[in-house]
Design a protein around this motif. Structure first.
Motif, PDB file in Angstrom:
ATOM      1  N   GLY A 139      31.711  38.756  28.198  1.00 17.23           N
ATOM      2  CA  GLY A 139      31.843  39.167  29.593  1.00 17.23           C
ATOM      3  C   GLY A 139      32.951  40.168  29.858  1.00 17.23           C
ATOM      4  N   ALA A 140      33.618  40.677  28.818  1.00 19.10           N
ATOM      5  CA  ALA A 140      34.726  41.611  29.030  1.00 19.10           C
ATOM      6  C   ALA A 140      34.274  42.869  29.771  1.00 19.10           C
ATOM      7  CB  ALA A 140      35.357  41.987  27.687  1.00 19.10           C
ATOM      8  N   ALA A 156      33.814  46.070  34.977  1.00 24.08           N
ATOM      9  CA  ALA A 156      32.924  46.714  35.941  1.00 24.08           C
ATOM     10  C   ALA A 156      32.918  46.011  37.294  1.00 24.08           C
ATOM     11  CB  ALA A 156      31.504  46.763  35.382  1.00 24.08           C
ATOM     12  N   GLY A 157      33.680  44.934  37.433  1.00 26.05           N
ATOM     13  CA  GLY A 157      33.714  44.203  38.704  1.00 26.05           C
ATOM     14  C   GLY A 157      32.573  43.223  38.881  1.00 26.05           C
ATOM     15  N   ARG A 158      31.831  42.939  37.843  1.00 30.19           N
ATOM     16  CA  ARG A 158      30.682  42.023  37.924  1.00 30.19           C
ATOM     17  C   ARG A 158      31.168  40.607  37.575  1.00 30.19           C
ATOM     18  NH1 ARG A 158      26.188  45.935  37.560  1.00 30.19           N
ATOM     19  NH2 ARG A 158      24.716  44.206  37.330  1.00 30.19           N
ATOM     20  N   VAL A 159      31.940  40.042  38.477  1.00 26.85           N
ATOM     21  CA  VAL A 159      32.671  38.806  38.198  1.00 26.85           C
ATOM     22  C   VAL A 159      31.734  37.617  38.029  1.00 26.85           C
ATOM     23  CG1 VAL A 159      34.428  37.219  39.059  1.00 26.85           C
ATOM     24  CG2 VAL A 159      34.698  39.680  39.396  1.00 26.85           C
ATOM     25  N   LEU A 196      39.930  33.528  35.038  1.00 20.60           N
ATOM     26  CA  LEU A 196      38.587  33.924  35.459  1.00 20.60           C
ATOM     27  C   LEU A 196      37.819  32.753  36.061  1.00 20.60           C
ATOM     28  CD1 LEU A 196      36.290  36.087  35.461  1.00 20.60           C
ATOM     29  CD2 LEU A 196      35.662  35.225  33.195  1.00 20.60           C
ATOM     30  N   LEU A 197      37.919  31.570  35.434  1.00 20.06           N
ATOM     31  CA  LEU A 197      37.140  30.413  35.880  1.00 20.06           C
ATOM     32  C   LEU A 197      37.964  29.419  36.695  1.00 20.06           C
ATOM     33  CD1 LEU A 197      35.050  29.690  32.650  1.00 20.06           C
ATOM     34  CD2 LEU A 197      34.343  30.929  34.699  1.00 20.06           C
ATOM     35  N   GLY A 198      39.265  29.362  36.437  1.00 17.77           N
ATOM     36  CA  GLY A 198      40.118  28.464  37.203  1.00 17.77           C
ATOM     37  C   GLY A 198      39.910  26.989  36.919  1.00 17.77           C
ATOM     38  N   THR A 199      39.431  26.642  35.735  1.00 24.49           N
ATOM     39  CA  THR A 199      39.192  25.247  35.375  1.00 24.49           C
ATOM     40  C   THR A 199      40.085  24.843  34.206  1.00 24.49           C
ATOM     41  OG1 THR A 199      37.439  25.742  33.767  1.00 24.49           O
ATOM     42  CG2 THR A 199      36.788  25.469  36.083  1.00 24.49           C
TER      43      THR A 199
END
Length: 402
Positions: free
Chosen positions: A216-217, A222-225, A262-265
């Motif tokens: 996913g880098a 590209a802002g495609r979170v 990125l995920l916050g978990t």
């Protein structure tokens, strides 16, 4: 994609403390590749932050001009290393790109939207399709249908027909090697070399299970979170346990070390702590049985290894028993690859690369130096300029053979 904390509430929704941390001192300017080749304030970190502040805090339009300022950034994050205020420019740029993707994607030309959909949504997340298309590309290269000026490596049919095999199953492994998506399709021989070196260090590497391909880098850049988050969850699930996850692509490694944000978990943070760059991990293992040579290697530091992972010194450490390494005099300036940057901004990428190539040739003392780079994108971009660029794993595997 804001970091935890108070956000501006504006259209970019950036972290307010991060956005106002820049004092516009200009110490970052010599370390910004786009500013160095253009001399424009709008192509500098402080100029881009000023544009973000204008949009997010003062109601300026998120128009095509703002989008151009953001997209011309190569996201090398060299400015972060130079900033005395520790401004997290990478976080701000990712947040701005995410907002642009959400608000302006429908206004972009349809050919670009079609290519982005094919690349980000269809091909990269489906490794089997990427490999199949790589077969077609390899065949097209053999009959000279692919222009040589494109920054593409020569795809090896021999390596495509030989899938990766690790020496251990996940249940009995003491490490994973993460193959990624494009690198596994286009530079699989480097993975083969990395597995050989890992085994020579006395370890038992394994490969990820299903879903352990695209990290996913490129999507984050590209802002495609949302898409990046789905891919990150898939990668985490593919490598259970607590053994190190070894990554031989600097860009992938930087993204995977940031999965916690990125995920916050908790699971994502635990996984991110397991991620190691290939050379970084190798410094923690038994010495390799390599033979010293008189070959001189110019080290090109990928930006995401030097500025984000801060693990670039490990490349020199692991190569030192077999090679003489020399550094360029440009203090690790970006080469202009930037993931998909060299395809989206070819003129700027070429101008940045020209400076890097000159620095490499000066350090190598000639027109044909041997170069080492720990990132596939950098290697392909520099090789397109006529340089012989190798990965640390490739050079170490050769030293094992010697």
């Amino acid at each position: 994609m804001s970091a935890p904390g108070s956000t501006t509430g504006g259209v970019l929704d950036l972290d307010e403390n991060e956005l106002v941390a820049c004092v516009a001192c200009g110490l970052c300017l010599p370390d910004c590749p786009t500013y160095r080749v253009t001399g424009l304030e709008t192509a500098s970190p402080r100029g881009r932050i000023a544009a973000m502040q204008a949009v997010d805090l003062h109601g300026a339009a998120m128009d095509a001009t703002f989008e151009r300022y953001m997209e011309e950034c190569v996201q090398c994050r060299g400015c972060e290393a130079a900033c005395p205020s520790s401004v997290p420019f990478g976080h701000l740029m990712e947040g701005a790109r995410a907002a642009l993707h959400k608000e302006r994607r429908t206004g972009r030309p349809w050919p670009r939207r079609a290519v982005e959909w094919l690349g980000y949504r269809l091909v990269l997340p489906r490794h089997g399709l990427l490999v199949a298309l790589s077969w077609l590309l390899a065949l097209a290269q053999r009959v000279r249908l692919v222009p040589s000026r494109l920054p593409l490596p020569r795809i090896s049919l021999r390596s495509l027909v030989r899938p990766l095999h690790a020496s251990a199953t996940p249940e009995h492994a003491d490490s994973y090697l993460f193959p990624g998506c494009v690198m596994d399709a286009w530079q699989r021989d480097t993975h083969q070399a990395a597995l050989r070196v890992m085994a020579a260090a006395g370890t038992r590497p394994s490969l990820p299970g299903r879903g352990g391909d695209c990290c996913g880098a490129l999507h984050v850049h590209a802002g495609r979170v949302d898409e990046a988050q789905r891919l990150a969850r898939r990668v985490i699930a593919s490598m259970p346990g607590d053994v190190p996850v070894v990554v031989d692509s600097a860009g992938c490694g930087a993204a995977m070390k940031d999965y916690g944000r990125l995920l916050g978990t908790r699971d994502a943070r635990d996984f991110a702590r397991r991620v190691r760059d290939f050379s970084e991990w190798l410094t923690e293992q038994n010495p390799l049985p390599v033979r010293a040579s008189d070959r001189v290697v110019v080290v090109q530091d990928p930006c995401h290894l030097r500025h984000v992972q801060k693990a670039h010194g490990a490349v020199r450490t692991v190569l030192a028993p077999a090679y003489t390494t020399v550094d360029t005099e440009d203090d690790g300036m970006c080469c202009g690859a930037g993931g998909a940057y060299n395809a989206l901004q070819p003129e700027l990428a070429a101008d940045i690369r020209d400076r890097k190539v000159a620095a490499i040739r000066s350090a190598g003392g000639g027109d044909e130096p041997l170069v080492v780079s720990a990132n596939p994108g950098c290697a392909m971009h520099l090789a397109a300029a006529g340089l012989d660029v190798r990965h640390p794993a490739d050079l170490l595997a050769e030293a094992l053979d010697a």
